[in-house]
Design an enzyme around this catalytic site. Structure first.
Site, PDB file in Angstrom:
ATOM      1  N   ALA A 179     -17.999  11.627  14.753  1.00  0.00           N
ATOM      2  CA  ALA A 179     -18.708  10.664  13.913  1.00  0.00           C
ATOM      3  C   ALA A 179     -17.741   9.564  13.484  1.00  0.00           C
ATOM      4  O   ALA A 179     -17.607   9.234  12.302  1.00  0.00           O
ATOM      5  CB  ALA A 179     -19.348  11.348  12.709  1.00  0.00           C
ATOM      6  N   LEU A 180     -17.059   8.991  14.464  1.00  0.00           N
ATOM      7  CA  LEU A 180     -15.970   8.062  14.194  1.00  0.00           C
ATOM      8  C   LEU A 180     -16.461   6.785  13.513  1.00  0.00           C
ATOM      9  O   LEU A 180     -17.517   6.250  13.843  1.00  0.00           O
ATOM     10  CB  LEU A 180     -15.251   7.692  15.492  1.00  0.00           C
ATOM     11  CG  LEU A 180     -14.647   8.843  16.304  1.00  0.00           C
ATOM     12  CD1 LEU A 180     -13.803   8.293  17.447  1.00  0.00           C
ATOM     13  CD2 LEU A 180     -13.826   9.787  15.441  1.00  0.00           C
ATOM     14  N   HIS A 181     -15.675   6.314  12.552  1.00  0.00           N
ATOM     15  CA  HIS A 181     -15.952   5.066  11.845  1.00  0.00           C
ATOM     16  C   HIS A 181     -14.672   4.242  11.827  1.00  0.00           C
ATOM     17  O   HIS A 181     -13.682   4.598  12.506  1.00  0.00           O
ATOM     18  CB  HIS A 181     -16.478   5.341  10.432  1.00  0.00           C
ATOM     19  CG  HIS A 181     -15.655   6.325   9.657  1.00  0.00           C
ATOM     20  ND1 HIS A 181     -14.341   6.092   9.294  1.00  0.00           N
ATOM     21  CD2 HIS A 181     -15.954   7.566   9.175  1.00  0.00           C
ATOM     22  CE1 HIS A 181     -13.868   7.115   8.607  1.00  0.00           C
ATOM     23  NE2 HIS A 181     -14.814   8.034   8.528  1.00  0.00           N
ATOM     24  N   HIS A 231     -11.319   5.972  11.249  1.00  0.00           N
ATOM     25  CA  HIS A 231     -10.745   6.595  12.435  1.00  0.00           C
ATOM     26  C   HIS A 231     -10.169   5.542  13.381  1.00  0.00           C
ATOM     27  O   HIS A 231      -9.098   5.738  13.967  1.00  0.00           O
ATOM     28  CB  HIS A 231     -11.811   7.407  13.183  1.00  0.00           C
ATOM     29  CG  HIS A 231     -12.388   8.537  12.395  1.00  0.00           C
ATOM     30  ND1 HIS A 231     -13.695   8.538  11.942  1.00  0.00           N
ATOM     31  CD2 HIS A 231     -11.849   9.702  11.971  1.00  0.00           C
ATOM     32  CE1 HIS A 231     -13.928   9.656  11.293  1.00  0.00           C
ATOM     33  NE2 HIS A 231     -12.824  10.386  11.288  1.00  0.00           N
ATOM     34  N   GLN A 243     -13.302  25.935   9.230  1.00  0.00           N
ATOM     35  CA  GLN A 243     -13.072  25.291   7.937  1.00  0.00           C
ATOM     36  C   GLN A 243     -14.354  25.002   7.165  1.00  0.00           C
ATOM     37  O   GLN A 243     -14.320  24.315   6.147  1.00  0.00           O
ATOM     38  CB  GLN A 243     -12.246  24.023   8.114  1.00  0.00           C
ATOM     39  CG  GLN A 243     -12.893  22.911   8.907  1.00  0.00           C
ATOM     40  CD  GLN A 243     -11.873  21.858   9.324  1.00  0.00           C
ATOM     41  OE1 GLN A 243     -11.035  22.084  10.194  1.00  0.00           O
ATOM     42  NE2 GLN A 243     -11.929  20.693   8.677  1.00  0.00           N
ATOM     43  N   GLN A 256      -4.941   9.298   4.623  1.00  0.00           N
ATOM     44  CA  GLN A 256      -4.546   9.686   3.272  1.00  0.00           C
ATOM     45  C   GLN A 256      -5.746   9.990   2.379  1.00  0.00           C
ATOM     46  O   GLN A 256      -5.564  10.522   1.282  1.00  0.00           O
ATOM     47  CB  GLN A 256      -3.684   8.580   2.658  1.00  0.00           C
ATOM     48  CG  GLN A 256      -2.319   8.460   3.314  1.00  0.00           C
ATOM     49  CD  GLN A 256      -1.466   7.345   2.734  1.00  0.00           C
ATOM     50  OE1 GLN A 256      -1.904   6.603   1.851  1.00  0.00           O
ATOM     51  NE2 GLN A 256      -0.251   7.213   3.228  1.00  0.00           N
ATOM     52  N   LYS A 257      -6.962   9.666   2.843  1.00  0.00           N
ATOM     53  CA  LYS A 257      -8.131  10.037   2.044  1.00  0.00           C
ATOM     54  C   LYS A 257      -8.177  11.549   1.837  1.00  0.00           C
ATOM     55  O   LYS A 257      -8.586  12.025   0.779  1.00  0.00           O
ATOM     56  CB  LYS A 257      -9.420   9.558   2.702  1.00  0.00           C
ATOM     57  CG  LYS A 257     -10.663   9.838   1.836  1.00  0.00           C
ATOM     58  CD  LYS A 257     -11.922   9.285   2.463  1.00  0.00           C
ATOM     59  CE  LYS A 257     -12.452  10.214   3.532  1.00  0.00           C
ATOM     60  NZ  LYS A 257     -13.022  11.468   2.947  1.00  0.00           N
ATOM     61  N   VAL A 317      -9.221   3.748   4.301  1.00  0.00           N
ATOM     62  CA  VAL A 317      -9.995   2.542   4.598  1.00  0.00           C
ATOM     63  C   VAL A 317     -11.264   2.585   3.752  1.00  0.00           C
ATOM     64  O   VAL A 317     -11.941   3.617   3.682  1.00  0.00           O
ATOM     65  CB  VAL A 317     -10.343   2.448   6.093  1.00  0.00           C
ATOM     66  CG1 VAL A 317     -11.187   1.214   6.387  1.00  0.00           C
ATOM     67  CG2 VAL A 317      -9.059   2.425   6.923  1.00  0.00           C
TER      68      VAL A 317
END
Length: 332
Positions: free
Chosen positions: A30-32, A35, A62, A150-151, A178
C-alpha cells in the site's frame, strides 16, 4: 522495467555487481509518498550503479488478535508502479509460505524490555514478530543499507538495537516522516478514515506541534531571562503601575528555569488531545509519551537533550501513530 520477485531463489539470482551496493526498503505494501521518499533516499545512497530492492510483505507475526491483518490494504500492482517511479530496481513480494515455509517459525527474535513499552504494551508480541521478519528479510536481501521511516520511531530504535546486539552487517538509516500539507503523517491506514474522522485525526500532529511550539517558547523565555537578570524587579514595578500583561510576561521571564520543561510540553500536547476526545467523532487516546530515544523510558521534567514525543490513538476503527523529536536545553 522493474523486477517483480516472488521467491528467495529469484532474489538470489538478482545479486548486484561485485562493486555495487544494495539498499533495501521494507514495507507492507500500500505504498504512498512516504515509501517513495524512502526509495528515493535509498537510490541516492547507493547511486545509479547500486541496487534498490523494495520488499512488500504483510507479516502475520506482527498482527495480534482483533487487529487488521485481513483488511490491511494489498495493492501490489500499484505498488510495483510506485516503486518503479521512485527508482527501485526490484520488488520482492513473497507469499507467507515463502517466508515461513514451516508455518510460524519456532525460533523468533525477542524485542526485550524496550519492546514491552508503548506500542509493545498496546500490541503484545508485535515487536517480536516485526523483528523476526526484519531479521529474515535482512538475511534474504543481504543489503549494505536498510532504510526505515522515523514515523515508526520505536520500531526503528528496536531494529537498530537488534542490528547492534546481533552484529548484522548492515547500516540502518532513518528517514524523516512525510506529512500531508495539513500535517497528518502519511500512513497506509489513512485510507480507512472518513472525512470527519480525518479531521479528528489531525489532532495527533497538532498535539505534537503544540508541544514543539511550547518547547520553543520556553527556550525563548530562558534566553530572555539570561539577558535580563533584573526581571523580578521589573515585574514588580510593572505590577505596581497596573501594567498587568507586561507584568505577567516579566514574571514568566523571571521564573524561567534553565533546562527541563518536559511537564509543560506534555501539558501542551494533552490540551489538544483532550479537545479532540470531545469532538465528533472522538479521538480515543491510547498513549502520549515523552521518552528517551535510547530506551523509550519516560523522561523527567528536568530532562536535557533529545526526547521523542510519541502518540497513538484510535479514530473510529482506525489506529494511528505519530511522533516528533524534541531537543531540551537547545538555544532558541
Amino acid at each position: 522495467m522493474i523486477h517483480h520477485l516472488r521467491t528467495a531463489a529469484e532474489l538470489g539470482a538478482l545479486a548486484p555487481a561485485a562493486t555495487a551496493r544494495r539498499a533495501v526498503v521494507m514495507t507492507m505494501g500500500a505504498l504512498h509518498d512516504g515509501h517513495a521518499t524512502l526509495i528515493r533516499t535509498a537510490r541516492s545512497l547507493v547511486g545509479p550503479e547500486g541496487q534498490v530492492v523494495v520488499t512488500v510483505f504483510v507479516n502475520p507475526l506482527q498482527f495480534g488478535a482483533g487487529e487488521d491483518l485481513d483488511r490491511y490494504p494489498r495493492t501490489l500492482e500499484a505498488d510495483l508502479k510506485t516503486a518503479a517511479e521512485a527508482g527501485a530496481d526490484a520488488v520482492f513480494a513473497p507469499s507467507a509460505d515463502e517466508v515461513y515455509p514451516d508455518g510460524g517459525p519456532q525460533v523468533r527474535i525477542t524485542a526485550g524490555p524496550m519492546g514491552e513499552l508503548l506500542e509493545g504494551a498496546s500490541r503484545p508480541g508485535h515487536f517480536d514478530g516485526m523483528l523476526t521478519v526484519v531479521a529474515k528479510l535482512l538475511h534474504l536481501t543481504r543489503p549494505d543499507v536498510a532504510l526505515y521511516g522515523q514515523k515508526d520511531a520505536q520500531q526503528l530504535a528496536l531494529i537498530r538495537r537488534m542490528v547492534r546486539d546481533l552484529d548484522f552487517p548492515v547500516r540502518i538509516v532513518g528517514v524523516p516522516t512525510v506529512r500531508e500539507p495539513d500535517g497528518l503523517a502519511l500512513s497506509s491506514r489513512n485510507r480507512y478514515l472518513s472525512p470527519e474522522e480525518r479531521d479528528t485525526a489531525l489532532a495527533l500532529s497538532r498535539a505534537l506541534f503544540a508541544a514543539r511550539d511550547r518547547l520553543a517558547a520556553q527556550a525563548a523565555l530562558r534566553a530572555r531571562a539570561e539577558s535580563a537578570p533584573a526581571s523580578s524587579a521589573r515585574a514588580a514595578a510593572l505590577s505596581a503601575l497596573g501594567e498587568a500583561r507586561a507584568a505577567a510576561d516579566a514574571h514568566a521571564v523571571a521564573a524561567a528555569q534553565p533546562g527541563g520543561g518536559a511537564d509543560a510540553v506534555r501539558a501542551a500536547a494533552c490540551a489538544v488531545l483532550d479537545e479532540a476526545a470531545a469532538s465528533a467523532p472522538p479521538l480515543g487516546l491510547d498513549y502520549l509519551a515523552l521518552v528517551d530515544p535510547a530506551d523509550f523510558s519516560e523522561v523527567a521534567d528536568g530532562h536535557t537533550g533529545e526526547a521523542i514525543m510519541a502518540v497513538a490513538a484510535r479514530v473510529g476503527a482506525t489506529r494511528l501513530i505519530d511522533n516528533i523529536t524534541l531537543t531540551f536545553g537547545a538555544a532558541p
